[in-house]
Scaffold this motif. Structure first.
Motif, short mmCIF file in Angstrom:
data_model
loop_
_atom_site.label_atom_id
_atom_site.label_comp_id
_atom_site.label_asym_id
_atom_site.label_seq_id
_atom_site.Cartn_x
_atom_site.Cartn_y
_atom_site.Cartn_z
N UNK A 430 6.45 -58.87 68.42
CA UNK A 430 6.76 -60.16 68.09
C UNK A 430 8.08 -60.46 67.47
N UNK A 431 8.30 -59.90 66.50
CA UNK A 431 9.42 -59.86 65.90
C UNK A 431 10.83 -59.22 66.66
N UNK A 432 10.46 -57.98 67.48
CA UNK A 432 11.28 -57.45 68.05
C UNK A 432 11.68 -58.36 69.31
N UNK A 433 10.69 -58.86 70.04
CA UNK A 433 11.06 -59.61 71.15
C UNK A 433 11.71 -60.84 70.75
N UNK A 434 11.31 -61.53 69.68
CA UNK A 434 11.96 -62.73 69.30
C UNK A 434 13.57 -62.48 69.06
N UNK A 435 13.77 -61.41 68.40
CA UNK A 435 15.17 -61.20 67.85
C UNK A 435 15.96 -60.87 69.16
N UNK A 436 15.34 -60.04 70.16
CA UNK A 436 16.12 -59.68 71.17
C UNK A 436 16.64 -61.15 72.01
N UNK A 437 15.68 -62.21 72.06
CA UNK A 437 16.13 -63.40 72.74
C UNK A 437 16.78 -64.19 71.82
N UNK A 438 16.72 -64.26 70.32
CA UNK A 438 17.59 -64.87 69.80
C UNK A 438 18.88 -64.31 69.44
N UNK A 439 19.12 -63.10 69.60
CA UNK A 439 20.50 -62.48 69.58
C UNK A 439 21.37 -63.11 70.77
N UNK A 440 20.72 -63.16 71.87
CA UNK A 440 21.28 -63.67 73.13
C UNK A 440 21.94 -64.98 72.91
N UNK A 441 21.17 -65.74 72.37
CA UNK A 441 21.63 -67.22 72.12
C UNK A 441 22.00 -67.71 70.96
N UNK A 442 21.90 -67.06 69.98
CA UNK A 442 22.53 -67.27 68.62
C UNK A 442 23.52 -66.29 67.98
N UNK A 443 23.50 -64.94 68.54
CA UNK A 443 24.29 -64.00 67.90
C UNK A 443 23.30 -63.24 67.02
N UNK A 444 23.85 -61.95 66.59
CA UNK A 444 22.67 -61.17 65.76
C UNK A 444 23.06 -61.69 64.35
N UNK A 445 23.78 -62.32 63.98
CA UNK A 445 23.73 -62.67 62.34
C UNK A 445 23.10 -64.03 62.02
N UNK A 446 23.14 -65.14 62.75
CA UNK A 446 22.65 -66.18 62.35
C UNK A 446 20.96 -65.89 62.21
N UNK A 547 17.47 -53.11 63.25
CA UNK A 547 16.85 -53.41 64.55
C UNK A 547 18.02 -53.71 65.43
N UNK A 548 18.90 -54.51 65.04
CA UNK A 548 20.07 -55.02 66.05
C UNK A 548 20.83 -53.80 66.29
N UNK A 549 21.29 -52.88 65.40
CA UNK A 549 22.07 -51.66 65.79
C UNK A 549 21.61 -50.77 66.67
N UNK A 550 20.46 -50.62 66.51
CA UNK A 550 19.37 -49.82 67.25
C UNK A 550 18.94 -49.98 68.27
N UNK A 551 19.15 -51.55 68.78
CA UNK A 551 18.54 -51.82 69.87
C UNK A 551 19.66 -52.37 71.18
#
Length: 788
Positions: A430-446, A547-551
């Motif tokens: 769940x966390x990994x999938x959520x972050x993959x989507x959130x990163x595309x829309x909100x960037x990796x930092x927010x 996770x961001x750097x490794x994905x």
């Protein structure tokens, strides 16, 4: 927290200069290191190997304690039972063999639980190991009674065996400074009866310290799950144990939970102390299969070894000085107790808020995130939390729908390991999938800032309402926010340094929340897994920068990790179903009891199971929302069925005195069971404002009064182990009305009841938690009231 690597596409999203690229291999290694640290923290809570019979005489050996356990845990031994008498005699003999002079203290104990009064006639075993310059007493306690449904191996006879081995080790060494009182109490299970009686003993008076060994589960780790207010001085002794597991958050939550132990009674008399007990294996709590065969000697070694070290530390301390210690926040990790003064809880929570705010401001100034994205990220961080809690609830709902046998257990399957791993993998997915989507829309930092916002808020809320838990959130937000600021500054010119900073910043959140998730998962079980999921979520979210750097950024590649974790979660859940198949070794449980009305001569089979097993449904098939006979704890069965009336004598009631004292009616009754009952019940149709209880041959004790008395039977007192001559109750009631009364007696065992058929081999008795015990026979008699 920020990111270690961005692509040109990400620059356009974020509106900032791109950092120097950093390969994913170092990030993967850093992520694996953090995961390994979390796993290492869990492994550090595991038990040691049992010490052998040739271990040094002054040390604890589970092998030496095991014969005691095997002798006393052969059968259920509830208060007042012949089996309990045999256990008590064995304990006295063992203590005499150590050169001690034990006494059997007999007395009535009584206290309120909710709207009811629980009382009984207890027989405690008490002995003293004298100190050479005592500054007080150290009470080392465990209870030797069990519920009627279990041999009580883990709750609490393994602890009793541990106390015997501790006593042997103490007498084999040099004399300690303080007196050590050994208390092997009776009647803990029905309502702390023996502890209430011991509270009147001369050895219970004064400023004592109590180390109470309990069994809320049947598996390691052994943890310190309760610490009394004013007992922070004991943390220094706890820090010396070889295998420390415990935290002030757990002790704080326990104290809010409404659970009690023998320590609760003495705490009310000014004693400080701790409860040590097994925190896993909830399925076996009060279970008929809580046997020696299902208990791990390593768990006994951990509990006994920790307790012995702590007893020695406290018994050599200045006890008044221990009581003067200031409050402390603490938790154990990697075999070390980490603590700091309680007054730091609020400043640290404030520092965590400032660190997260600084990180958000820096991210905004560097063009890594906009204010709207930061706000949206805080809201979006709730999405995985809600999905995870729903997933945990859905897992248990699915299991109970698949097989109702799960619902009948005490919140956890017999072998919960695969299901717990499934929950962790679900969280990762769940966390990994959520972050993959959130990163595309909100960037990796927010998104990282959004997660830190909730951690900081958690720290502030805990500092206000439960300071002992404030390190959850406060320390993790402080580490994440401060580390995030440093990493954002270092990232472009020193990417490897930034990676190292992120790794260090992620460690507190991953480890601390991971330990909390394990603790909650063990204590609450799979039926209440949602809180542990929240902690696991925060643990996983603390590693988002790694996770961001490794994905990979590519959508297909980015989806592989979450998908694989999700598939593994399903596989592990399936494995859990396979290893938890119900059979003769891991049986289902079911409740069935027999109730006879002495007034009407009618009898009924009753069950507390809303969806009864077919064996139960043969007798108690009809659903009912009410029951016209008063049962213990005012219970109303879920299922009933007609039964043949057995020829059983009703409890005897003799009115000894009835008089008016102003506007008060004083009623003295003697109640006696003609069936040698395990339990007597007396209920009144009006509130009781005072009185006494007197067991034959014992001095009267005050009748404690519940603060709330309502319903058709406002007053209820349950008396356990009544003497053959009966129990005398003096009731004080307002007004000049003698209320209606109900008396009942309860025995355990259905073998002689007409129409009873033995249970199938794969069906066991429901673990007893009070009220109408399964396989019990209750005879109820009512007496109409009158007005004068």
């Amino acid at each position: 927290m920020g990111t270690l690597r961005t692509s040109p596409e990400d620059h356009a999203v974020q509106g900032g200069q791109g950092p120097r690229p950093l390969g994913r291999i170092p990030a993967l290694l850093a992520l694996l290191a953090v995961v390994a640290a979390a796993v290492g923290a869990w492994l550090a809570e595991g038990p040691p190997a049992p010490a052998g019979p040739d271990a040094p005489a002054t040390t604890f050996s589970a092998t030496r304690a095991w014969p005691h356990l095997a002798h006393i845990a052969r059968e259920p031994t509830p208060i007042g039972s012949p089996g309990g008498d045999a256990v008590r005699n064995y304990l006295v003999d063992r203590l005499i063999a150590l050169g001690l002079r034990p006494e059997v203290q007999t007395g009535v104990g009584a206290r309120t639980f909710g709207a009811d009064v629980t009382a009984g006639l207890a027989k405690n075993v008490v002995a003293v190991i004298p100190g050479h310059a005592s500054t007080g007493r150290v009470v080392v306690a465990a209870h030797y009674d069990s519920t009627p449904t279990t041999p009580g191996t883990s709750d609490d006879k393994a602890s009793v065996a541990a106390v015997l081995e501790i006593a042997r080790a103490l007498t084999a060494g040099g004399q300690l400074r303080n007196d050590v009182v050994l208390l092997l109490s009776d009647g803990e299970e029905p309502g702390l009866i023996g502890a209430e009686a011991f509270a009147r003993h001369p050895l219970a008076q004064g400023g004592s310290v109590m180390i109470n060994l309990e069994g809320p589960g049947n598996a390691s780790p052994s943890s310190m799950y309760n610490l009394t207010p004013g007992g922070s001085g004991l943390i220094s002794a706890f820090a010396q144990v070889p295998f420390p597991v415990g935290e002030s958050a757990v002790t704080g939550v326990y104290r809010l939970s409404g659970f009690h132990s023998d320590l609760s009674v003495l705490e009310e008399r000014g004693v400080i102390g701790v409860d040590l007990g097994w925190s896993d294996g909830r399925a076996y709590y009060h279970h008929p299969r809580d046997t020696v065969a299902n208990f791990d000697p390593a768990a006994l070694q951990m509990q006994g070894e920790n307790a012995l070290v702590m007893v020695r530390e406290v018994a050599n301390a200045d006890l008044p000085q221990l009581r003067a210690a200031p409050e402390e926040v603490f938790f154990a990790a990697f075999g070390t107790v980490i603590g700091y003064p309680g007054w730091l809880a609020t400043p640290l929570a404030g520092a965590g808020v400032l660190a997260v705010l600084a990180f958000a401001v820096l991210a905004r100034l560097r063009g890594e995130a906009t204010v709207p994205r930061l706000v949206l990220s805080a809201a979006a961080a709730l999405i995985p939390l809600m999905i995870g809690m729903a997933g945990a609830a859905g897992l248990w709902a699915g299991l109970t729908a698949w097989d109702r046998g799960y619902a009948s257990l005490a919140s956890d399957p017999y072998q919960p390991g695969p299901f717990r791993l499934a929950i962790i993998l679900m969280v990762v997915a769940i966390v990994w999938g959520w972050f993959a989507l959130a990163r595309r829309w909100l960037g990796p930092v927010a998104p990282v800032a959004g997660v830190l916002f909730w951690q900081a808020l958690l720290g502030v809320a805990a500092a206000v309402f439960l300071p002992g838990a404030s390190y959850y959130g406060a320390l993790t937000a402080l580490a994440g926010g401060a580390g995030g600021c440093a990493a954002l500054v270092l990232r472009d010119r020193r990417p490897l340094f930034a990676l190292a900073v992120w790794t260090v910043a992620a460690l507190p959140g991953v480890v601390v929340f991971g330990i909390g998730g394990r603790s909650l998962g063990s204590a609450l079980g799979l039926a209440m897994a949602a809180p542990s999921v929240v902690f696991y979520m925060f643990a996983a979210m603390s590693a988002l920068p790694l996770l961001d750097a490794a994905t990979p950024r590519a959508r297909v590649l980015a989806a592989l990790g979450p998908l694989l974790a999700g598939v593994l979660a399903v596989v592990m859940a399936g494995a859990g179903v396979v290893v938890n198949r119900f059979d003769q070794e891991r049986p289902r449980v079911a409740h069935l009891a027999y109730v006879l009305s002495a007034d009407s001569g009618r009898a009924a089979w009753v069950s507390m199971d809303a969806q009864p097993h077919p064996w139960v449904a043969e007798r108690a098939r009809e659903a009912t929302g009410a029951f016209d006979l008063p049962l213990p704890h005012r219970q109303s069965p879920a299922r009933v069925g007609p039964a043949v009336a057995a020829d059983l004598p009703a409890p005897e009631v003799t009115v000894l005195e009835e008089r008016r004292r102003g506007d008060t009616t004083v009623l003295r009754l003697r109640v006696r069971s003609a069936r040698s009952a395990y339990q007597l019940n007396l209920q009144a149709g009006a509130p009781v404002i005072g009185g006494t209880i007197e067991a034959y041959g014992e001095s009267p004790v005050p009748l404690p009064i519940a603060s709330e008395q309502s319903g058709p039977w406002p007053f209820e007192v349950q008396f356990f182990a009544p003497p053959p001559q009966g129990v005398t109750f003096e009731l004080h009631l307002r007004g000049r009305t003698t209320p209606k009364l109900a008396v009942s007696d309860m025995t355990v065992g259905l073998t002689d009841i007409p129409g009873y058929r033995p249970r199938p081999l794969d069906l066991e008795r429901t673990p007893s938690t009070g009220g109408l015990v399964t396989d019990s026979v209750t005879v109820v008699r009512t007496i109409e009231g009158r007005r004068k």
